[in-house]
Design a protein around this motif. Structure first.
Motif, short mmCIF file in Angstrom:
data_model
loop_
_atom_site.label_atom_id
_atom_site.label_comp_id
_atom_site.label_asym_id
_atom_site.label_seq_id
_atom_site.Cartn_x
_atom_site.Cartn_y
_atom_site.Cartn_z
N VAL A 179 72.38 9.56 15.92
CA VAL A 179 72.77 8.29 16.43
C VAL A 179 72.40 7.19 15.67
CG1 VAL A 179 72.42 9.22 18.86
CG2 VAL A 179 70.56 8.16 17.85
N SER A 180 71.69 7.21 14.70
CA SER A 180 71.22 5.88 14.04
C SER A 180 72.25 5.42 13.20
CB SER A 180 70.08 6.36 12.82
OG SER A 180 70.54 7.47 11.92
N GLU A 181 73.53 6.53 12.71
CA GLU A 181 74.85 6.12 12.27
C GLU A 181 75.75 5.59 13.11
OE1 GLU A 181 75.03 6.26 9.22
OE2 GLU A 181 72.90 7.32 8.21
N LEU A 182 75.35 5.62 14.32
CA LEU A 182 76.74 5.35 15.36
C LEU A 182 76.23 3.94 15.79
CD1 LEU A 182 76.87 8.46 17.60
CD2 LEU A 182 78.32 7.81 15.66
N ILE A 183 75.02 3.45 15.81
CA ILE A 183 74.61 2.30 16.60
C ILE A 183 75.30 0.93 15.88
CG2 ILE A 183 72.71 1.67 15.12
CD1 ILE A 183 73.01 1.18 19.18
N ALA A 184 75.57 1.20 14.65
CA ALA A 184 76.37 -0.02 14.11
C ALA A 184 77.55 -0.64 14.68
CB ALA A 184 76.53 -0.02 12.57
N ALA A 185 78.23 0.44 15.30
CA ALA A 185 79.47 0.02 16.22
C ALA A 185 79.16 -0.95 17.15
CB ALA A 185 80.06 1.22 16.60
N PHE A 186 77.97 -0.52 18.11
CA PHE A 186 77.79 -1.59 18.96
C PHE A 186 77.36 -2.84 18.39
CE2 PHE A 186 77.59 2.27 21.99
CZ PHE A 186 78.48 1.98 22.84
N ALA A 187 76.42 -2.77 17.24
CA ALA A 187 75.90 -3.98 16.83
C ALA A 187 77.11 -4.91 16.37
CB ALA A 187 74.96 -3.72 15.59
N ILE A 188 78.11 -4.31 15.79
CA ILE A 188 79.53 -5.24 15.54
C ILE A 188 80.02 -5.76 16.73
CG2 ILE A 188 81.76 -4.94 14.49
CD1 ILE A 188 80.80 -2.98 12.64
N ALA A 189 79.99 -4.82 17.74
CA ALA A 189 80.74 -5.38 19.13
C ALA A 189 80.10 -6.55 19.62
CB ALA A 189 80.77 -4.17 20.12
N ARG A 190 78.69 -6.36 19.53
CA ARG A 190 77.89 -7.68 19.98
C ARG A 190 78.02 -8.94 19.22
NH1 ARG A 190 74.20 -8.05 23.55
NH2 ARG A 190 72.60 -9.41 22.32
N GLU A 191 78.05 -8.80 17.73
CA GLU A 191 78.34 -9.84 17.00
C GLU A 191 79.63 -10.46 16.96
OE1 GLU A 191 77.35 -12.81 14.30
OE2 GLU A 191 75.91 -11.44 15.03
N ALA A 192 80.68 -9.49 17.34
CA ALA A 192 82.09 -10.05 17.53
C ALA A 192 82.44 -10.48 19.04
CB ALA A 192 82.95 -9.03 17.26
N GLU A 193 81.21 -10.43 19.84
CA GLU A 193 81.18 -10.78 21.19
C GLU A 193 82.55 -10.04 21.91
OE1 GLU A 193 81.53 -15.13 21.57
OE2 GLU A 193 79.56 -15.45 20.91
N SER A 194 82.47 -8.79 21.70
CA SER A 194 83.85 -8.03 22.39
C SER A 194 83.23 -7.62 23.71
CB SER A 194 83.68 -6.49 21.53
OG SER A 194 84.13 -6.83 20.08
N THR A 195 84.15 -7.69 24.47
CA THR A 195 83.94 -7.16 26.17
C THR A 195 84.23 -5.81 26.29
OG1 THR A 195 86.12 -7.87 26.96
CG2 THR A 195 84.48 -9.49 26.73
N GLU A 196 84.12 -5.32 27.58
CA GLU A 196 84.68 -3.70 27.70
C GLU A 196 86.17 -3.78 27.50
OE1 GLU A 196 86.37 -5.50 31.51
OE2 GLU A 196 84.64 -6.17 29.86
N THR A 197 86.92 -4.63 27.55
CA THR A 197 88.35 -4.45 27.28
C THR A 197 88.80 -4.03 25.98
OG1 THR A 197 88.88 -6.31 28.89
CG2 THR A 197 90.71 -5.78 27.35
N GLU A 198 88.07 -4.87 24.74
CA GLU A 198 88.25 -4.17 23.50
C GLU A 198 87.73 -3.04 23.17
OE1 GLU A 198 88.66 -8.69 23.94
OE2 GLU A 198 86.85 -7.44 24.40
N LEU A 199 86.56 -2.61 23.73
CA LEU A 199 86.06 -1.34 23.41
C LEU A 199 86.65 -0.29 24.05
CD1 LEU A 199 82.30 -2.69 23.84
CD2 LEU A 199 83.35 -1.79 21.81
N MET A 200 87.00 -0.68 25.11
CA MET A 200 88.22 0.62 25.81
C MET A 200 89.31 0.88 25.29
SD MET A 200 87.34 0.58 29.96
CE MET A 200 87.49 -1.13 30.38
N ARG A 201 89.82 -0.12 24.55
CA ARG A 201 91.27 0.02 23.89
C ARG A 201 91.07 0.59 22.29
NH1 ARG A 201 93.47 -6.07 24.88
NH2 ARG A 201 94.13 -5.83 27.05
#
Length: 466
Positions: free
Chosen positions: A418-440
């Motif tokens: 999981v240490s290699e996976l968390i960057a995806a969510f870090a990018i999502a937070r920095e980009a201010e992504s919402t659930e809509t973008e993440l589900m797409r």
């Protein structure tokens, strides 16, 4: 007197990275280090411990090889080789840091640096000679060191370890008490338990990894117990002395006293900043609390031309936070309007114990305490094709969203890789992504990353494999 545009004191992840970035920006830069290039992280922390933990993972894989149809016999850990391999990784990387500094024309001085007034730094070399450096900007990046645990003063020092002792053992202790169940303590607990040491963990608070989400802490606690590690919560050390068989300790857990004897004690109860003997008395305006300097997000201390970054500037005490803050600090010094240091809650954290833990953002409890109406998504590795097919074991992805805005408030992962996976969510937070973008997003199949997608879907009642 040697004049520079910038002097950085300390060559850890903050100092050497900041020096390289400063040189890239055209600043004549001096870097002063009293010990090893790369600091504690590269030499005694992040890097060697990950090498040790990799060896532990290989050992576990060999022991479990029969589950994958592979017969492996005579699996025995070779401690000398394991430690040698970790030290070899350190040597290669410190050599790389030295080469990078040379390539970027950073002037490196070996010695102990002390402030001698505004823009003045004195360097005491190992041979006792002294050199004066001057610059309009001085960045302090002296890092931190382990806190001491009161009550162990009467014990033979060789029996009480800190991370430096634990990362380069000459022999495996038969038994080990680890005081503190934070990231460092839990990583060493995983390593030594895999090597065959009888491991006890004593944590003063009510759960292991207390900085993590409560569900993740509970998951790791249960996994440690299954691995035969004795985990004691709400537990403190009330006394210790040398005994015939090792260190005899008095513990108090939930008001009940107990006695335990172990061969070694590893103290992992936090850090304090290296603010002593660096000349801060020459700049009394600087605010120091518990060894840490008060700064703004870009490292400014409030004293013109003086900055502090990395561990010395306080939590979170993470190498990547130190590097990013140092870069932001140097870019601000150079006048770049884009200088930006991430907020503490946007910095991902990883603990490389078994199972691994990774997180970014708010825990569920923190989100609720801040008044967010939350939606929680959970997805187990039991429903992930890659995890099942490759026998990765149990794992969990938990996501925390704001119900009204869809903002990703936090993500919390536990399990292999999981240490290699968390960057995806870090990018999502920095980009201010919402659930809509993440589900797409189309996540590749079959990969562990699909568990991230399913957790997001689960938060909004749309999970496909749960």
């Amino acid at each position: 007197m040697s004049a520079f545009d910038l002097i950085i004191v300390g060559a850890g992840p903050a100092g050497y990275v900041g020096a390289i970035r400063a040189a890239q920006l055209g600043l004549k830069t001096a870097l002063v280090e009293r010990a090893e290039l790369g600091g504690v992280c590269l030499n005694w922390g992040c890097i060697p411990t990950k090498s040790l933990l990799h060896s532990a993972d290989v050992l576990r894989a060999c022991r479990a090889a029969a589950d994958a149809g592979i017969q492996v016999q005579g699996v025995v850990p070779d401690l000398e080789k394991i430690v040698s391999s970790s030290r070899g990784a350190v040597e290669r990387l410190t050599g790389g840091v030295r080469q990078l500094l040379r390539k970027n024309k950073v002037t490196v001085h070996a010695g102990h640096a002390r402030l001698r007034g505004a823009g003045q730094v004195e360097v005491e070399s190992p041979d006792g000679s002294r050199l004066r450096l001057s610059a309009p900007h001085v960045v302090l990046a002296t890092g931190a060191r382990p806190r001491r645990l009161v009550g162990l003063e009467q014990v033979t020092p060789a029996r009480v370890w800190d991370y430096r002792d634990a990362v380069a053992p000459t022999a495996l202790p038969e038994s080990l008490l680890i005081v503190g169940a934070g990231a460092i303590g839990m990583e060493f607990a995983s390593f030594y338990a895999a090597m065959g040491t009888r491991v006890h963990v004593c944590e003063a608070r009510e759960r292991v990894l207390p900085q993590e989400d409560e569900d993740i802490s509970a998951f790791v606690h249960a996994a440690f117990v299954r691995d035969g590690i004795d985990v004691r919560l709400n537990c403190r050390v009330d006394g210790a002395r040398d005994g015939a068989q090792g260190v005899a300790l008095r513990l108090t857990q939930d008001g009940r006293e107990d006695a335990i004897t172990v061969e070694r004690v590893l103290v992992s109860v936090g850090v304090t900043g290296n603010a002593e003997d660096i000349g801060l008395e020459s700049v009394p305006e600087v605010r120091v609390a518990d060894g840490f300097l008060a700064t703004d997000a870009l490292g400014a201390t409030g004293v013109p031309g003086l900055y502090a970054v990395g561990d010395l500037a306080g939590a979170p005490w993470l190498a990547h936070k130190a590097s990013h803050q140092a870069v932001a600090c140097v870019e601000a010094i150079a006048g770049l309007p884009s200088a930006h240091a991430p907020k503490a809650e946007d910095i991902p954290a990883c603990t490389f114990c078994h199972p691994q833990v990774a997180s970014v953002g708010l825990t569920e409890k923190q989100a609720r305490e801040r008044g967010h109406p939350v939606r929680i998504g959970r997805f187990s590795f039991a429903g992930n094709g890659k995890a099942v097919a490759t026998g990765l074991g149990e794992g969990l992805v938990k996501t925390v969203f704001d119900q009204d805005t869809g903002a990703l408030l936090g993500a919390h992962l536990v399990g292999d890789g999981v240490s290699e996976l968390i960057a995806a969510f870090a990018i999502a937070r920095e980009a201010e992504s919402t659930e809509t973008e993440l589900m797409r997003v189309a996540f590749p199949h079959p990969t562990l990353s699909e568990a991230l997608h399913e957790s997001v879907l689960a938060a909004f009642g749309r999970a496909l494999h749960a």
